[in-house]
Design a protein around this motif. Structure first.
Motif, PDB file in Angstrom:
ATOM      1  N   CYS A   1       0.747  -0.948  -0.103  1.00 13.95           N
ATOM      2  CA  CYS A   1       0.060  -0.056   0.034  1.00 13.95           C
ATOM      3  C   CYS A   1       0.874   1.095   0.323  1.00 13.95           C
ATOM      4  N   GLY A   2       0.611   2.314  -0.934  1.00 11.54           N
ATOM      5  CA  GLY A   2       1.062   2.895  -0.699  1.00 11.54           C
ATOM      6  C   GLY A   2       0.614   4.404  -0.672  1.00 11.54           C
ATOM      7  N   GLY A   3       1.471   5.822  -0.493  1.00  7.05           N
ATOM      8  CA  GLY A   3       1.276   6.620  -0.007  1.00  7.05           C
ATOM      9  C   GLY A   3       1.639   7.754   0.816  1.00  7.05           C
ATOM     10  N   LYS A   4       1.776   8.252   0.835  1.00 12.64           N
ATOM     11  CA  LYS A   4       2.605   9.060   2.263  1.00 12.64           C
ATOM     12  C   LYS A   4       1.601   8.582   3.870  1.00 12.64           C
ATOM     13  N   GLY A   5       0.616   9.442   3.646  1.00 12.48           N
ATOM     14  CA  GLY A   5       0.049   9.803   5.012  1.00 12.48           C
ATOM     15  C   GLY A   5      -1.027   7.709   5.532  1.00 12.48           C
ATOM     16  N   LEU A   6      -1.087   7.069   4.755  1.00  8.21           N
ATOM     17  CA  LEU A   6      -1.000   5.139   4.911  1.00  8.21           C
ATOM     18  C   LEU A   6       0.729   5.061   5.075  1.00  8.21           C
ATOM     19  N   ASN A   7       2.013   5.434   4.924  1.00  9.81           N
ATOM     20  CA  ASN A   7       2.849   4.823   5.681  1.00  9.81           C
ATOM     21  C   ASN A   7       3.434   5.594   6.671  1.00  9.81           C
ATOM     22  N   VAL A   8       2.926   6.811   7.142  1.00 11.57           N
ATOM     23  CA  VAL A   8       2.558   7.342   8.349  1.00 11.57           C
ATOM     24  C   VAL A   8       2.000   6.725   9.406  1.00 11.57           C
ATOM     25  N   SER A   9       1.026   5.898   9.003  1.00 12.62           N
ATOM     26  CA  SER A   9      -0.333   5.195  10.377  1.00 12.62           C
ATOM     27  C   SER A   9       0.210   4.302  10.302  1.00 12.62           C
ATOM     28  N   THR A  10       1.382   3.418   9.179  1.00 11.80           N
ATOM     29  CA  THR A  10       2.114   2.061   9.157  1.00 11.80           C
ATOM     30  C   THR A  10       2.903   1.697  10.447  1.00 11.80           C
TER      31      THR A  10
ATOM     32  N   ASN B   1      16.303   1.461   0.730  1.00 12.00           N
ATOM     33  CA  ASN B   1      14.732   1.571   0.745  1.00 12.00           C
ATOM     34  C   ASN B   1      14.865   3.114   0.391  1.00 12.00           C
ATOM     35  N   SER B   2      14.671   3.736  -0.624  1.00 11.26           N
ATOM     36  CA  SER B   2      14.488   5.906  -0.188  1.00 11.26           C
ATOM     37  C   SER B   2      12.510   5.409  -0.026  1.00 11.26           C
ATOM     38  N   VAL B   3      11.485   5.133  -0.375  1.00  7.30           N
ATOM     39  CA  VAL B   3      10.331   5.368  -0.466  1.00  7.30           C
ATOM     40  C   VAL B   3       9.673   5.172   1.249  1.00  7.30           C
ATOM     41  N   GLY B   4       9.270   5.752   2.260  1.00  5.35           N
ATOM     42  CA  GLY B   4       8.543   5.908   2.696  1.00  5.35           C
ATOM     43  C   GLY B   4       9.287   6.380   4.240  1.00  5.35           C
ATOM     44  N   ALA B   5      10.932   6.847   3.696  1.00  4.92           N
ATOM     45  CA  ALA B   5      11.837   6.835   4.982  1.00  4.92           C
ATOM     46  C   ALA B   5      11.504   8.718   5.327  1.00  4.92           C
ATOM     47  N   GLY B   6      10.762   8.970   4.792  1.00  3.78           N
ATOM     48  CA  GLY B   6      10.346  10.617   5.207  1.00  3.78           C
ATOM     49  C   GLY B   6       9.142  10.286   5.952  1.00  3.78           C
ATOM     50  N   ASP B   7       7.708   9.574   5.547  1.00  2.00           N
ATOM     51  CA  ASP B   7       7.281   9.732   6.210  1.00  2.00           C
ATOM     52  C   ASP B   7       7.542   8.888   7.664  1.00  2.00           C
TER      53      ASP B   7
ATOM     54  N   SER C   1      14.775   9.819  13.926  1.00  3.72           N
ATOM     55  CA  SER C   1      15.898   9.847  12.685  1.00  3.72           C
ATOM     56  C   SER C   1      15.978   8.402  13.090  1.00  3.72           C
ATOM     57  N   ALA C   2      15.676   7.621  14.647  1.00  2.00           N
ATOM     58  CA  ALA C   2      15.736   6.091  14.089  1.00  2.00           C
ATOM     59  C   ALA C   2      14.595   5.613  12.881  1.00  2.00           C
ATOM     60  N   ALA C   3      13.233   6.108  13.317  1.00  2.00           N
ATOM     61  CA  ALA C   3      12.355   5.529  12.314  1.00  2.00           C
ATOM     62  C   ALA C   3      12.595   6.003  10.781  1.00  2.00           C
ATOM     63  N   GLY C   4      13.247   6.880  10.311  1.00  2.00           N
ATOM     64  CA  GLY C   4      13.717   7.216   9.239  1.00  2.00           C
ATOM     65  C   GLY C   4      14.428   6.209   8.212  1.00  2.00           C
ATOM     66  N   SER C   5      15.634   6.077   9.142  1.00  2.00           N
ATOM     67  CA  SER C   5      16.707   4.864   8.764  1.00  2.00           C
ATOM     68  C   SER C   5      16.603   4.087   9.063  1.00  2.00           C
ATOM     69  N   ALA C   6      15.617   3.230   9.841  1.00  2.00           N
ATOM     70  CA  ALA C   6      15.179   1.829  10.055  1.00  2.00           C
ATOM     71  C   ALA C   6      14.202   1.481   8.388  1.00  2.00           C
ATOM     72  N   THR C   7      13.629   2.304   7.770  1.00  2.00           N
ATOM     73  CA  THR C   7      13.093   2.153   6.972  1.00  2.00           C
ATOM     74  C   THR C   7      14.038   2.467   5.600  1.00  2.00           C
ATOM     75  N   ALA C   8      14.834   3.754   5.746  1.00  2.00           N
ATOM     76  CA  ALA C   8      15.761   3.401   4.369  1.00  2.00           C
ATOM     77  C   ALA C   8      16.354   1.880   4.249  1.00  2.00           C
ATOM     78  N   PHE C   9      16.918   1.014   5.654  1.00  2.00           N
ATOM     79  CA  PHE C   9      18.008   0.471   5.625  1.00  2.00           C
ATOM     80  C   PHE C   9      17.085  -1.236   5.095  1.00  2.00           C
ATOM     81  N   THR C  10      15.913  -1.183   5.427  1.00  2.00           N
ATOM     82  CA  THR C  10      15.329  -2.457   5.050  1.00  2.00           C
ATOM     83  C   THR C  10      14.539  -2.513   3.522  1.00  2.00           C
ATOM     84  N   GLU C  11      13.700  -3.163   3.117  1.00  2.00           N
ATOM     85  CA  GLU C  11      13.063  -3.357   2.121  1.00  2.00           C
ATOM     86  C   GLU C  11      11.651  -2.656   1.774  1.00  2.00           C
ATOM     87  N   GLY C  12      10.806  -2.624   2.771  1.00  2.00           N
ATOM     88  CA  GLY C  12       9.560  -2.202   3.026  1.00  2.00           C
ATOM     89  C   GLY C  12       9.318  -0.973   4.512  1.00  2.00           C
ATOM     90  N   LEU C  13       8.733  -0.733   4.379  1.00  2.00           N
ATOM     91  CA  LEU C  13       8.641   0.402   6.263  1.00  2.00           C
ATOM     92  C   LEU C  13       9.638  -0.930   7.298  1.00  2.00           C
TER      93      LEU C  13
END
Length: 306
Positions: free
Chosen positions: A35-44, A245-251, A275-287
């Motif tokens: 599921c994509g979309g910035k708000g959905l990423n934040v909720s997840t 992964n660059s998708v969802g790191a900011g969210d 910062s930990a949450a953003g980096s953790a997503t960047a270091f994984t395939e998904g959120l």
């Protein structure tokens, strides 16, 4: 209660190919649908951090039905509006030597659909948090964020806006609780190239002078900087890891920051968790999940990352 708004959610079809050649037949080595979309990423990510939220937005067609089915398993409540024309987007994200994206258009959102959303937002009350993030579909006027914030003004609702350029600039008079541009977006808003942390802080403070209460600037491998409503400046580095992964790191950063702030009101803690949450997503395939986030939070707590 926390509410997120995703005007144009999507199914993200992510494929990996060792070699990708434009104009030729290519075969995937791996694929996944999210599921994509910035708000959905934040909720997840909020759900991963054990914080509930309600996701609002618009869906349509068979893809919209699939989004509704999938969010049932993501750990948060959804209250999407189903519209009649068009279908929710399918975004194709190709990861090979470089990353290539082809994003769909999304459904047609009518005036009466927006009125339903406004009615839902009218139910928000003092202490609630509303997150407005992402781009606006072509069928909606670009002033929609402003209209929402004007409608809710004076009701002691914390509003977070994660958008770019004019979408962000135009909401500043409504004093959003938090905005989160990255350093490149910050420069674009003022038509300058920012090369030093001092320049980034200077222009972040300008956004605060224009109305934002708290300004969080993400700087990729250079960490993040926060200017608080108390005029404090905090900096945070980044933990060690390989970016996958660059998708969802900011969210994820927005979600982590909010989770930290709502826990105890401490801005340094909020910045570290964001910062930990953003980096953790960047270091994984998904959120990222909670375990990955908290592991990096502990790393950021060590001397040298502050």
């Amino acid at each position: 209660m926390i509410y997120t708004v995703t005007f144009n959610p999507a199914l993200d079809y992510v494929v990996k190919a060792d070699h990708f050649t434009l104009g030729a037949v290519n075969r995937a080595d791996w694929e996944g649908i999210y599921c994509g979309g910035k708000g959905l990423n934040v909720s997840t990510v909020l759900a991963a951090l054990e914080l509930g939220s309600t996701a609002l937005g618009f869906v349509a067609g068979f893809t919209g039905h699939e989004i509704l089915e999938r969010v049932k398993n993501l750990g948060f409540r959804s209250d999407f509006i189903q519209v009649e024309k068009g279908m929710s987007r399918i975004n194709v994200k190709i990861k090979s030597q470089e990353e290539t994206e082809l994003n769909g258009m999304g459904p047609e959102i009518a005036t009466e659909d927006l009125e339903i959303l406004f009615h839902k937002l009218d139910c928000l009350s003092s202490g609630d948090v509303l997150i407005l993030s992402g781009s606006i579909p072509k069928t909606i006027d670009d002033d929609i964020y402003e209209r929402i914030m004007a409608r809710l003004r004076g009701r002691e609702i914390r509003i977070v806006v994660d958008a770019t350029k004019d979408l962000l600039i135009n909401v500043l008079p409504y004093e959003p609780f938090l905005i989160k541009p990255n350093n490149h977006e910050l420069g674009e808003m003022f038509h300058v190239t920012l090369t030093t942390i001092e320049e980034i802080i200077e222009y972040a403070k300008r956004l605060q002078e224009m109305g934002a209460q708290n300004v969080l600037i993400s700087m990729a491998g250079d960490g993040a900087v926060l200017i608080t409503d108390k005029k404090e400046v905090y900096r945070m580095g980044v933990p060690k890891g390989t970016v996958k992964n660059s998708v969802g790191a900011g969210d994820s950063m927005v979600a982590g920051f909010l989770a930290g702030y709502l826990e105890n009101g401490n801005y340094e803690h909020a910045l570290r968790l964001g910062s930990a949450a953003g980096s953790a997503t960047a270091f994984t395939e998904g959120l990222a999940g909670r375990d990955e986030i908290m592991k990096l939070y502990e790393e950021l707590s060590k001397e040298g990352y502050r």
